[in-house]
Write a protein that holds these residues in place. Structure first.
Motif, short mmCIF file in Angstrom:
data_model
loop_
_atom_site.label_atom_id
_atom_site.label_comp_id
_atom_site.label_asym_id
_atom_site.label_seq_id
_atom_site.Cartn_x
_atom_site.Cartn_y
_atom_site.Cartn_z
N PHE A 156 0.84 -1.20 0.00
CA PHE A 156 0.00 0.00 0.00
C PHE A 156 0.87 1.25 0.00
O PHE A 156 1.46 1.61 1.01
N ALA A 157 0.94 1.91 -1.14
CA ALA A 157 1.79 3.10 -1.30
C ALA A 157 0.94 4.37 -1.24
O ALA A 157 -0.20 4.40 -1.71
N ILE A 158 1.53 5.42 -0.68
CA ILE A 158 0.87 6.72 -0.64
C ILE A 158 0.81 7.28 -2.05
O ILE A 158 1.83 7.42 -2.72
N ARG A 159 -0.41 7.58 -2.51
CA ARG A 159 -0.59 8.15 -3.84
C ARG A 159 -1.07 9.60 -3.76
O ARG A 159 -1.10 10.29 -4.78
N ALA A 160 -1.46 10.04 -2.58
CA ALA A 160 -1.89 11.42 -2.37
C ALA A 160 -1.75 11.71 -0.88
O ALA A 160 -1.76 10.79 -0.06
N PRO A 161 -1.60 12.98 -0.50
CA PRO A 161 -1.50 13.31 0.92
C PRO A 161 -2.70 12.78 1.70
O PRO A 161 -3.84 12.81 1.22
N PHE A 162 -2.44 12.27 2.89
CA PHE A 162 -3.52 11.81 3.76
C PHE A 162 -3.09 11.90 5.21
O PHE A 162 -1.90 12.01 5.53
N VAL A 163 -4.07 11.84 6.09
CA VAL A 163 -3.84 11.89 7.53
C VAL A 163 -3.74 10.45 8.03
O VAL A 163 -4.69 9.68 7.92
N PRO A 164 -2.58 10.05 8.58
CA PRO A 164 -2.44 8.69 9.09
C PRO A 164 -3.07 8.55 10.48
O PRO A 164 -3.63 9.50 11.02
N GLY A 165 -2.93 7.36 11.05
CA GLY A 165 -3.38 7.10 12.42
C GLY A 165 -4.68 6.32 12.47
O GLY A 165 -5.67 6.75 11.89
N HIS A 166 -4.63 5.16 13.12
CA HIS A 166 -5.85 4.36 13.29
C HIS A 166 -6.01 3.80 14.69
O HIS A 166 -6.91 3.03 14.94
N GLU A 167 -5.13 4.20 15.61
CA GLU A 167 -5.27 3.81 17.02
C GLU A 167 -5.58 5.07 17.79
O GLU A 167 -4.71 5.92 17.96
N ALA A 168 -6.83 5.22 18.25
CA ALA A 168 -7.18 6.51 18.84
C ALA A 168 -8.29 6.39 19.87
O ALA A 168 -9.08 5.45 19.87
N SER A 169 -8.30 7.39 20.72
CA SER A 169 -9.44 7.63 21.61
C SER A 169 -9.91 9.04 21.34
O SER A 169 -9.18 9.84 20.74
N GLY A 170 -11.12 9.33 21.76
CA GLY A 170 -11.63 10.67 21.54
C GLY A 170 -12.62 11.07 22.62
O GLY A 170 -13.01 10.26 23.46
N VAL A 171 -12.99 12.33 22.56
CA VAL A 171 -14.01 12.87 23.45
C VAL A 171 -15.11 13.42 22.54
O VAL A 171 -14.83 14.16 21.59
N VAL A 172 -16.35 13.04 22.81
CA VAL A 172 -17.47 13.46 21.98
C VAL A 172 -17.60 14.98 22.05
O VAL A 172 -17.71 15.57 23.12
N ASP A 173 -17.58 15.60 20.87
CA ASP A 173 -17.60 17.05 20.74
C ASP A 173 -18.97 17.55 20.25
O ASP A 173 -19.43 18.61 20.63
N ALA A 174 -19.62 16.77 19.39
CA ALA A 174 -20.94 17.12 18.86
C ALA A 174 -21.59 15.85 18.33
O ALA A 174 -20.89 14.91 17.95
N VAL A 175 -22.90 15.82 18.31
CA VAL A 175 -23.62 14.64 17.83
C VAL A 175 -24.65 15.04 16.78
O VAL A 175 -25.22 16.13 16.82
N GLY A 176 -24.87 14.13 15.83
CA GLY A 176 -25.91 14.32 14.83
C GLY A 176 -27.22 13.75 15.33
O GLY A 176 -27.32 13.23 16.45
#
Length: 187
Positions: free
Chosen positions: A53-73
């Motif tokens: 899997f090669a980078i073909r365009a700029p992208f944001v990496p990272g798939h191990e994460a936690s978060g805090v809910v900021d807004a909900v739909g």
């Protein structure tokens, strides 16, 4: 605007400003709590690829994460603003035969955030804010740090590997690789 770490190619990171995203129905906007750096993230940074899997365009990496809910739909019922969550980076299609059979982990059209496996690449979590489907979130009400919650994804991979190996209690086993998943498999 929301800051993001963008990977443009080997040894080429930049901090970009991305427009804010608003959550739609069934979606939640998160503020990044903590992010783990996976071996694939390092390969993307160092070599511009992770395996085939090669980078073909700029992208944001990272798939191990936690978060805090900021807004909900609309229609959100499992999480609320201000709550800590673990984030599942895998997004199954929901319609292929595997998904319809309840085996979404074997989805034929799986989208994995923060990966260059498909094009256009799907942004990962190394950004201030991101929007996810509620189904990809697990609410955390216990007193667990955001850093510990970010370890949920690699821990789940290690636990799955041990479960697939069968009974290992008291057995001699070989774990190859001393990265996060290998270390978590040992404990």
């Amino acid at each position: 605007m929301s800051l993001a770490c963008t990977l443009n190619g080997p040894l080429n990171l930049s901090v970009e400003q991305l427009p804010p995203q608003e959550p739609g129905p069934g979606q939640v906007r998160l503020r990044l709590g903590a992010g783990g750096i996976c071996g694939s993230d390092l390969h993307y940074y160092q070599h511009g690829r992770a395996g085939i899997f090669a980078i073909r365009a700029p992208f944001v990496p990272g798939h191990e994460a936690s978060g805090v809910v900021d807004a909900v739909g609309d229609g959100i019922t499992k999480v609320k603003v201000g709550q800590k969550v673990a984030v599942n980076p895998a997004h199954p299609c929901g319609v292929c035969p595997a998904c319809r059979a309840g085996r979404s982990n074997l989805c034929e059209k799986m989208v994995f955030l923060g990966s260059a496996a498909i094009f256009p690449h799907i942004h990962g979590f190394f950004r201030e804010h991101f929007v996810m489907n509620e189904a990809q979130l697990t609410a955390i009400d216990e007193d667990v740090s955001l850093g510990e919650i970010a370890c949920a994804e690699p821990l789940s991979v290690g636990l799955h590997a041990v479960r697939r190996a069968g009974e290992v209690l008291g057995a001699t086993v070989l774990v190859t690789g001393a990265g996060t998943i290998g270390c978590m498999s040992v404990i």
